[in-house]
Design a protein around this motif. Structure first.
Motif, short mmCIF file in Angstrom:
data_model
loop_
_atom_site.label_atom_id
_atom_site.label_comp_id
_atom_site.label_asym_id
_atom_site.label_seq_id
_atom_site.Cartn_x
_atom_site.Cartn_y
_atom_site.Cartn_z
N LEU A 102 0.82 -1.22 0.00
CA LEU A 102 0.00 0.00 0.00
C LEU A 102 0.85 1.27 0.00
O LEU A 102 0.34 2.37 -0.12
CB LEU A 102 -0.92 0.01 1.22
CG LEU A 102 -2.13 -0.91 1.10
CD1 LEU A 102 -2.81 -1.05 2.45
CD2 LEU A 102 -3.11 -0.37 0.08
N ARG A 103 2.15 1.09 0.21
CA ARG A 103 3.15 2.17 0.09
C ARG A 103 3.09 3.21 1.19
O ARG A 103 3.93 4.07 1.23
CB ARG A 103 3.06 2.88 -1.26
CG ARG A 103 3.33 1.96 -2.41
CD ARG A 103 3.66 2.78 -3.62
NE ARG A 103 3.19 2.14 -4.81
CZ ARG A 103 3.13 2.75 -5.99
NH1 ARG A 103 3.48 4.00 -6.10
NH2 ARG A 103 2.70 2.10 -7.03
N ARG A 104 2.07 3.24 2.01
CA ARG A 104 2.15 4.16 3.14
C ARG A 104 1.49 3.53 4.34
O ARG A 104 0.49 2.84 4.21
CB ARG A 104 1.60 5.56 2.80
CG ARG A 104 0.18 5.62 2.30
CD ARG A 104 -0.20 7.04 1.88
NE ARG A 104 -0.34 7.97 2.99
CZ ARG A 104 -0.71 9.24 2.85
NH1 ARG A 104 -0.95 9.75 1.66
NH2 ARG A 104 -0.84 10.03 3.91
N ASP A 105 2.05 3.80 5.50
CA ASP A 105 1.60 3.15 6.73
C ASP A 105 0.91 4.12 7.67
O ASP A 105 0.64 3.78 8.82
CB ASP A 105 2.80 2.52 7.46
CG ASP A 105 3.49 1.45 6.63
OD1 ASP A 105 2.81 0.84 5.78
OD2 ASP A 105 4.70 1.24 6.82
N ASP A 106 0.64 5.35 7.22
CA ASP A 106 0.03 6.33 8.13
C ASP A 106 -1.48 6.39 7.93
O ASP A 106 -2.13 7.28 8.45
CB ASP A 106 0.64 7.72 7.92
CG ASP A 106 0.34 8.29 6.54
OD1 ASP A 106 0.20 7.49 5.59
OD2 ASP A 106 0.25 9.52 6.41
N GLN A 107 -2.04 5.44 7.17
CA GLN A 107 -3.48 5.43 6.95
C GLN A 107 -4.14 4.40 7.84
O GLN A 107 -3.47 3.53 8.39
CB GLN A 107 -3.77 5.12 5.48
CG GLN A 107 -3.30 6.24 4.57
CD GLN A 107 -3.44 5.87 3.11
OE1 GLN A 107 -3.03 4.81 2.68
NE2 GLN A 107 -3.99 6.78 2.33
N LYS A 108 -5.47 4.49 7.95
CA LYS A 108 -6.16 3.56 8.85
C LYS A 108 -6.07 2.13 8.31
O LYS A 108 -5.88 1.19 9.07
CB LYS A 108 -7.62 3.98 8.99
CG LYS A 108 -8.31 3.32 10.18
CD LYS A 108 -9.70 3.91 10.38
CE LYS A 108 -10.42 3.26 11.53
NZ LYS A 108 -11.83 3.72 11.59
N ARG A 149 -3.93 -0.58 6.62
CA ARG A 149 -2.50 -0.77 6.37
C ARG A 149 -2.15 -2.25 6.46
O ARG A 149 -2.97 -3.07 6.80
CB ARG A 149 -1.67 0.05 7.36
CG ARG A 149 -1.95 -0.28 8.83
CD ARG A 149 -1.16 0.63 9.75
NE ARG A 149 -2.00 1.72 10.23
CZ ARG A 149 -1.67 2.52 11.25
NH1 ARG A 149 -0.52 2.38 11.85
NH2 ARG A 149 -2.50 3.47 11.65
#
Lengths: 408, 262
Positions: free
Chosen positions: B60-66, B68
Motif C-alpha cells: 500500500l506504500r504508506r503506513d500512516d493510513q487507517k 495498512r
C-alpha cells in the motif's frame, strides 16, 4: 519473481526511491502514482493530455451542465472556498462567466495567515455572492491538532475533514444540488484519473484519500478506545465534531447533491489563476516568504500547511511541498527539472523554526515530544538509521543524513 | 425470473486498486477494501475482484493510513471478504484447484479463470466437478485486430492465443464453465461503450450466462449490453468516477425498461 516482473514492479513505483524522469516526484509519494516504461509518472502523463483537449468544448459542456441547475429562487451553486487564488478563480468563473448565484462556504481552521484572512473576507465584496464561514470551537481545534498529529502524523487532519464536510452539509441544508470544487488534487498531482473521466466528488474519496481512512468518530474518546489509542484521548464527543460529519447517501440522494471539479472543464493552472485574480480582484499573495517552499501564492488559509504540516510529509515520505510545487511548475513549463531539483534541495528538508514554535505554543507541546512522535511516522521504505541519524536517498543521486533519530 | 445483474469489477495491481485503459495504462485508485466496503451500502448485485498483478508484491506504500499492512494476497482476500457482504467472484493468478480452494476459503463465492483455462482446459472440467459449475467463471479477454478479426489474449492481454472467442466460449461451456466474463481489450477504459457485436456473437453461441464488460462510459451503455444478449452487465472504471454509481446505473436500466433489483 522473474527479472521482467521485477522490472515491472519497479516501474509501478514499488521501488520507493525511484523518481519521475520528467518531474521530481518520488515513487513513494503521498499521492499514489505509477510510472510508465519511460519512467514518466502518471501525473506528468495526465498533464500532457491537457494539450490535446478541446477546452472550448469543455467550456460548453460546463455551461450545459450548470444550466440544468439554474433556479429562480435559490442559490444555483455552492462553492467551497478558502479565499485562495483557486477559490477566487472558481468564484470568478461561476459568478462572472456563468452568471450563477453562488453560496460560498469556508471551513476556517483558525490558523489563517493575515493575507489569507484579508482575501477571504473580501470575497463577498468583490463577488456578488453570499458567504458562510464555519468556525469550530478553538478548544476543539487545539484538541484536533494534537490528535491529528499523534494518530495520523498530520496536525491539519481537521482541516481536510472540515473542508470536505462543511460545504456538503451546507449544500444539503440550503437544498443546493450543485457543488463546484477547484481541481481534483490527486488527479492534478498524481494522475489518479484521466481528464476524460469527468470525476466527481465521492464520500469514498473523502474518507480514503482526503482523510486517510479516518473519520471524525475515530477522534472521540470512544473512537480512540476502539482504535487502541486510549492514551491520546482529549475528551472529545460527537457534539464537538458536528462540523465534521458527512451526510448519509440517503440525504445526499434526496437532494441529488453532486460535486463537480472545475479542473475537468478548464485548462487548470494554479499560477495562471493567481495572476488572473491578482489583476482582476487585487488578490494578495503572502508578503512573507515560507520556510519550506518558494511559492508565495499557495496555502494562505493555514500558516502550518506550508510549515510543519508539510514538514511531516518530509518526515514520512522524504519529500515536501517544494517537490509538489516543482512538479506542477515543471509540467506547466515554468521551470526546468534542474531548477526543480534545486528547489527540492533547498527546501524539502527544512525544519520550519518559526512555524514550529508557533504551533508548539498553540497546542502546548514540547519540541522533544514533537520529534519523538515524528519519528514514529518515518516510513521504512524511505528512511534508514545510520550512526544514530536518519538517512535517505535523494533525487539528485547520493544519499544524505537528515537529523538525529529519536527512536531506539 | 432472473433479473439482469449490475456488477462492479475491481482491478487489483500489486496492492492497489487501479483504473485501467487498454489493458496497458494503470492509475492507482486506492486501497483494496474501501471500495468493496462501499458496495455493501449500494445496490450492486455481485462484485468481481480481479488480481492483475504481475508479481507477488502487494504494497500500500504508506503506513500512516487507517487501512495498512495488506501485503499478501490472502490478507487482502480476508480483508475484502470481511468488509464485503455481497456475492464475490475472485479472479486473477488462479492456476490450480488449490488456488481456487484458497479463494473459496477466503470468502469467494465464485472464481474467474482466464489464462490457465486456455493453457490447461481440463482445469475447468476438474474445477466444475469439484466445486460445481455455478462457482466457475471463465474470463475471456478479446482483442479486435485492425482487419476486424477477434483473437483471445491471455496474461492480462499480453499473450496472443490464436483462438477465436466464440469457439473458445463454446469449449469453455462444454468443459463445465458456469458463466463467461467477456472483456474487450480495445474498449477497456475508453468509455466508448461495449463491443456489442462481440457480445452478440458470444452470447448467441452459448447457453450459460454472459457477463459483459469493457467500455462503459455512460450509465446508458449498460442497457445496450443487455439488449445484445448479456445476462449481466459489468464495468470497472466508471464505478470510481461518480457518487452512488449503483443508483445511476440501476436507474438508467429502469429507464430503459429493464426489471432490476433496486
Amino acid at each position: 519473481m522473474t527479472a521482467a516482473d521485477a522490472a515491472f514492479s519497479r516501474s509501478l513505483g514499488i521501488n520507493p526511491m525511484k523518481y519521475c524522469s520528467r518531474c521530481v516526484v518520488p515513487g513513494m509519494s503521498a499521492v499514489p502514482l505509477t510510472f510508465d516504461d519511460k519512467g514518466v509518472c502518471s501525473g506528468c502523463r495526465v498533464s500532457d493530455t491537457k494539450a490535446t483537449i478541446d477546452w472550448d468544448k469543455r467550456g460548453r459542456l460546463l455551461r450545459e451542465l450548470v444550466d440544468e441547475y439554474r433556479t429562480s429562487s435559490n442559490y444555483d451553486i455552492v462553492i467551497p472556498v478558502s479565499g485562495g487564488k483557486d477559490s477566487y478563480y472558481q468564484t470568478h468563473v461561476a459568478t462572472k462567466e456563468l452568471g450563477l448565484k453562488a453560496l460560498l462556504v469556508t471551513y476556517h481552521g483558525n490558523n489563517y495567515l493575515p493575507e489569507g484572512e484579508y482575501n477571504l473576507q473580501r470575497m463577498r465584496e468583490v463577488f456578488d455572492a453570499d458567504h458562510i464561514i464555519v468556525r469550530p470551537s478553538v478548544e476543539a481545534l487545539k484538541k484536533m491538532n494534537r490528535l491529528g498529529f499523534r494518530i495520523q502524523g498530520d496536525m491539519n487532519w481537521h482541516a481536510h475533514c472540515g473542508i470536505f464536510s462543511a460545504p456538503i452539509q451546507v449544500a444539503l441544508r440550503y437544498k443546493v444540488p450543485l457543488i463546484m470544487w477547484g481541481e481534483h488534487g490527486f488527479l492534478d498531482l498524481g494522475g489518479m484519473y484521466s481528464l476524460n473521466d469527468f470525476v466527481e466528488f465521492t464520500a469514498k474519496h473523502r474518507l480514503e484519500h482526503l482523510l486517510r481512512g479516518y473519520d471524525w468518530y475515530d477522534f472521540t474518546d470512544e473512537g480512540l478506545e476502539k482504535l487502541g489509542r486510549p492514551e491520546a484521548k482529549e475528551g472529545l464527543t460527537a457534539k464537538d465534531l458536528l462540523w465534521a460529519k458527512y451526510p448519509s447517501d440517503e440525504e445526499i440522494d434526496s437532494i441529488g447533491v453532486r460535486g463537480i471539479y472545475l479542473g475537468n472543464f478548464v485548462n487548470w493552472d494554479g499560477n495562471s489563476n493567481a495572476e488572473l485574480v491578482a489583476a482582476k480582484y487585487d488578490w494578495k499573495a503572502s508578503e512573507v516568504p515560507f520556510e519550506r517552499t518558494y511559492r508565495l501564492a499557495s496555502n494562505l488559509d493555514d500558516m502550518h500547511e506550508n510549515g510543519i504540516h508539510d514538514y511531516l510529509k518530509f518526515v514520512k515520505f522524504g519529500y515536501g511541498r517544494a517537490t509538489d510545487h516543482s512538479c506542477k511548475d515543471i509540467r506547466s513549463g515554468r521551470m526546468t527539472r534542474d531548477e526543480g531539483i534545486a528547489m527540492v534541495r533547498k527546501y524539502d528538508h527544512v525544519k520550519p523554526r518559526r512555524d514550529l514554535e508557533r504551533w508548539l505554543t498553540y497546542v502546548d507541546m514540547s519540541e522533544e515530544e514533537f520529534d519523538r512522535v515524528c519519528d514514529t511516522f518515518r516510513d521504512p521504505r524511505v528512511w534508514r538509521i545510520e550512526d544514530g541519524y536518519w538517512v535517505k536517498d535523494n533525487v539528485w543521486g547520493e544519499p544524505s543524513q537528515y537529523g538525529k533519530a529519536h527512536v531506539a | 425470473m432472473l433479473k439482469p445483474r449490475l456488477i462492479p469489477v475491481l482491478l487489483l495491481q500489486n496492492g492497489h486498486l487501479v483504473r485501467s485503459e487498454l489493458f496497458n495504462i494503470h492509475q492507482i485508485i486506492g486501497n483494496p477494501v474501501h471500495e468493496a466496503e462501499r458496495f455493501n451500502h449500494w445496490g450492486v448485485d455481485e462484485l468481481i475482484y480481479l488480481d492483475i498483478s504481475r508479481s507477488d508484491e502487494y504494497d500500500l506504500r504508506r503506513d500512516d493510513q487507517k487501512v495498512r499492512h495488506l501485503n499478501t494476497i490472502t490478507r487482502i482476500q480476508e480483508a475484502v471478504s470481511r468488509t464485503c457482504f455481497i456475492p464475490l467472484t475472485w479472479g486473477g493468478r488462479i492456476r490450480t484447484l488449490d488456488d481456487m480452494a484458497s479463494a473459496f476459503a477466503h470468502g469467494a463465492d465464485k472464481v474467474a479463470v482466464n489464462s490457465q483455462a486456455l493453457r490447461t482446459p481440463e482445469l475447468i472440467a476438474q474445477a466444475s466437478i469439484r466445486f460445481g459449475k455455478q462457482a466457475i467463471v471463465v474470463s475471456i479477454d478479446v482483442l479486435r485486430h485492425g482487419d476486424g478479426r477477434w483473437e483471445v489474449f491471455i496474461d492480462c492481454g499480453r499473450t496472443p492465443t490464436g483462438r477465436d472467442p466464440v469457439d473458445w466460449a463454446i469449449e469453455a461451456e462444454r468443459l463445465g464453465a458456469g458463466e463467461i466474463l467477456l472483456q474487450s481489450i480495445n474498449r477497456d477504459g475508453t468509455g466508448d461503450g461495449y463491443d456489442l457485436d462481440l457480445i452478440r456473437a458470444v452470447a448467441g453461441a452459448v447457453r450459460i450466462p454472459l457477463i459483459a464488460c469493457s467500455g462503459v462510459g455512460r450509465y446508458e451503455d449498460y442497457a445496450d449490453g443487455l439488449r445484445s444478449g448479456a445476462a449481466a452487465v459489468a464495468a470497472a472504471n466508471i464505478w470510481h468516477f461518480k457518487e452512488m454509481a449503483d443508483r445511476g446505473g440501476k436507474r438508467a436500466l429502469v429507464r430503459a425498461g429493464f426489471n432490476v433489483r433496486i
